[in-house]
Write an enzyme that holds these catalytic residues in place. Sequence first.
Site, short mmCIF file in Angstrom:
data_model
loop_
_atom_site.label_atom_id
_atom_site.label_comp_id
_atom_site.label_asym_id
_atom_site.label_seq_id
_atom_site.Cartn_x
_atom_site.Cartn_y
_atom_site.Cartn_z
CB CYS A 10 2.73 13.22 -5.66
SG CYS A 10 3.14 11.47 -5.62
CD GLU A 55 9.40 6.38 0.15
OE1 GLU A 55 9.45 5.43 0.95
OE2 GLU A 55 10.34 7.21 0.04
CE LYS A 60 4.01 12.01 0.05
NZ LYS A 60 5.35 12.08 -0.51
P1 NAD Z 1 1.01 2.94 -8.99
O1 NAD Z 1 -0.29 3.16 -9.64
O2 NAD Z 1 2.28 3.00 -9.80
O3 NAD Z 1 1.02 1.51 -8.26
C1 NAD Z 1 -0.02 1.03 -7.49
C2 NAD Z 1 -0.15 -0.47 -7.74
O4 NAD Z 1 -1.07 -1.01 -6.79
C3 NAD Z 1 -0.68 -0.83 -9.11
O5 NAD Z 1 0.26 -1.64 -9.80
C4 NAD Z 1 -1.99 -1.59 -8.82
O6 NAD Z 1 -2.24 -2.66 -9.72
C5 NAD Z 1 -1.74 -2.10 -7.43
N1 NAD Z 1 -2.97 -2.43 -6.69
C6 NAD Z 1 -4.07 -1.65 -6.50
N2 NAD Z 1 -4.96 -2.29 -5.72
C7 NAD Z 1 -4.43 -3.51 -5.41
C8 NAD Z 1 -4.87 -4.60 -4.63
N3 NAD Z 1 -6.04 -4.56 -4.00
N4 NAD Z 1 -4.07 -5.67 -4.54
C9 NAD Z 1 -2.87 -5.72 -5.17
N5 NAD Z 1 -2.40 -4.69 -5.92
C10 NAD Z 1 -3.16 -3.60 -6.04
O7 NAD Z 1 1.09 3.99 -7.78
P2 NAD Z 1 2.40 4.63 -7.12
O8 NAD Z 1 2.90 5.76 -7.91
O9 NAD Z 1 3.33 3.53 -6.75
O10 NAD Z 1 1.77 5.26 -5.80
C11 NAD Z 1 1.33 4.44 -4.74
C12 NAD Z 1 1.03 5.33 -3.54
O11 NAD Z 1 2.24 5.99 -3.12
C13 NAD Z 1 0.03 6.44 -3.82
O12 NAD Z 1 -0.74 6.64 -2.67
C14 NAD Z 1 0.91 7.65 -4.08
O13 NAD Z 1 0.25 8.86 -3.75
C15 NAD Z 1 2.05 7.41 -3.12
N6 NAD Z 1 3.32 8.03 -3.51
C16 NAD Z 1 3.74 8.03 -4.80
C17 NAD Z 1 4.97 8.59 -5.13
C18 NAD Z 1 5.47 8.59 -6.55
O14 NAD Z 1 6.50 9.21 -6.80
N7 NAD Z 1 4.82 7.93 -7.49
C19 NAD Z 1 5.78 9.13 -4.13
C20 NAD Z 1 5.33 9.11 -2.82
C21 NAD Z 1 4.10 8.54 -2.52
C1 UDX Z 2 7.16 14.70 -5.43
C2 UDX Z 2 7.92 15.03 -4.13
O1 UDX Z 2 9.12 15.74 -4.46
C3 UDX Z 2 8.26 13.74 -3.39
O2 UDX Z 2 8.86 14.06 -2.14
C4 UDX Z 2 6.97 12.95 -3.14
O3 UDX Z 2 7.26 11.74 -2.50
C5 UDX Z 2 6.25 12.68 -4.46
O4 UDX Z 2 6.00 13.94 -5.13
P1 UDX Z 2 7.83 13.83 -7.84
O5 UDX Z 2 6.48 14.31 -8.22
O6 UDX Z 2 8.24 12.46 -8.19
O7 UDX Z 2 8.04 13.97 -6.26
O8 UDX Z 2 8.95 14.81 -8.48
P2 UDX Z 2 9.44 16.28 -8.10
O9 UDX Z 2 10.90 16.32 -8.27
O10 UDX Z 2 8.90 16.76 -6.85
O11 UDX Z 2 8.83 17.15 -9.30
C6 UDX Z 2 7.44 17.39 -9.41
C7 UDX Z 2 7.18 18.33 -10.57
O12 UDX Z 2 7.63 19.65 -10.27
C8 UDX Z 2 7.90 17.93 -11.87
O13 UDX Z 2 7.06 18.16 -12.97
C9 UDX Z 2 9.08 18.86 -11.90
O14 UDX Z 2 9.55 19.09 -13.20
C10 UDX Z 2 8.47 20.12 -11.29
N1 UDX Z 2 9.46 21.03 -10.70
C11 UDX Z 2 10.18 20.62 -9.61
C12 UDX Z 2 9.64 22.29 -11.22
O15 UDX Z 2 8.99 22.67 -12.19
N2 UDX Z 2 10.56 23.12 -10.63
C13 UDX Z 2 11.30 22.75 -9.55
O16 UDX Z 2 12.11 23.57 -9.07
C14 UDX Z 2 11.11 21.46 -9.03
#
Ligand code: NAD
Ligand code: UDX
Length: 469
Positions: free
Chosen positions: A270, A159, A214
Amino acid sequence: MKITCIGAGYVGGPTMAMIANRCPDIEVTVVDLNEERIAAWNDPDLSKLPVFEPGLDQIVSEARGRNLAFSTDVNKAISEANIIFISVNTPTKTYGTGAGQAADLKWVEKCARQIAEVVDHDVIVVEKSTVPIRTAAMIKSIMSAVGKGDKVKVLSNPEFLAEGTAVEDLSEPDRVLIGGEDEAAIQCLVDVYAHWVPRERILTTNLWSSELSKLTANAFLAQRVSSINSISALCEETGADVDEVARAIGSDSRIGPKFLKASVGFGGSCFQKDILNLTYLCDYFGLPEVANYWKGVIELNDWQKARFAQKIIKTLFNTVADKKIGILGFAFKKDTNDTRESAAIYVCRDLLIEQANLAIYDPQVSLEQIIADLEYVGITDARQLAEDGHITKVTSAAEAADGAHALAVLTEWDEFKELDYAAIHETMLKPACLFDGRNIIDRDQVTAAGFQLYSIGKGEAKEAQWEVR
Ligand code: NAD
Ligand code: UDX
């Protein structure tokens, strides 16, 4: 067609809400072990959704109760699904081998084992979580070990949404990436996204390229922020303006304008985690030169956060003890309630170690979250400090400023651009300092109001400081 997603967090919730919204013919169930989180996703009051994202309430309200459900019954949702997304957390490991660097895959493995135990039908398992390269091999071998290798096809579909713009990013993604070996399974997932994503934007690759892309995308994005932040320090020494430099280089179509905003440092769940994971993999595969190259991105970011805190301390005559400092913003970026790895946590930690009194204002972050974050980075008495009034969560920027020696902007919330800085200056101790960790404040307006302004990467700050001294 039924889709189940395990993990109702920042990715699972919004991603599945978008699929359900755009595919009324598909039944989507999001499951999680965390009962409180599921209850919040089901709350009729949409302001209580566990993830704050502009536009998400609308997307959820249109689909919830129609073809989108949130539940804690993981086994039932697994047993009914044609496609199962694994969207659980994969944080940096905090124990044992690889602590502080490798990704902790225990939650992914638990999901794989639960799926292996429950499914008795053909199903596609999709890695939505960000995982180290070759994680799909682990999932496949768990399925094969219980004789379900033929029933379960594994795909990688990382994602790329960014928090704060998740709805936009999901609705019009630059690309959707699907890695796999089984053509029919790949096509099935392509067809889901093709409900609303143009087919030319749906890229298909082999499993390992998808997994590695990713980590690589996040490493490249973070590298741009560290690169411009490194230049910001040189700007401050020389009189150049980092925003002007960013505009000048960003106009080169080979460089491009995005991700060149100098800041107090990148945060979020991330960037750091994924680069650490990449460096771990490089070390593991005997490539220390590659690992060290990427480690530099994180080291520079740590330095930038520490440099900002030190700038505050130095400017306030080398001591912040017993001084009130207003903190504007605690989330890691605007338009999210997420604080994971926020630069604000580290700046606040450094100021608390110097015995400052912090009045923190953030429109989306709770005091409980702030205390938990500070405890995690070593302020073990954060709760006591809050009880004694050394850390307060206030309800407006004006309240944070009242009687303070300084204000520090740590998140770029839009409302901080529009404050009445003249009125705020009146209520502060003099000289009143403003430290803009996001370069969003209008210099002319606040200096006219009497503030001493420090912005990231602006040469004038140094001269202003000499004048005060
Ligand atoms: P999060 O911690 O917000 O959510 C994860 C959820 O999974 C939690 O609510 C937890 O209770 C649940 N969980 C864990 N083990 C479980 C199980 N065995 N059964 C059921 N539920 C379970 O995490 P997130 O930010 O949503 O990230 C999820 C993944 O996506 C990570 O690998 C992260 O690196 C990736 N990712 C995150 C972002 C972002 O912006 N947060 C963007 C891209 C990818
Ligand atoms: C990032 C990636 O952008 C996204 O594609 C991936 O799926 C998850 O990780 P996110 O961490 O949610 O997303 O936000 P992002 O907009 O990338 O910002 C990350 C951090 O960098 C923030 O603290 C932001 O303030 C900082 N940032 C971003 C800067 O300081 N300067 C910039 O020009 C851009």
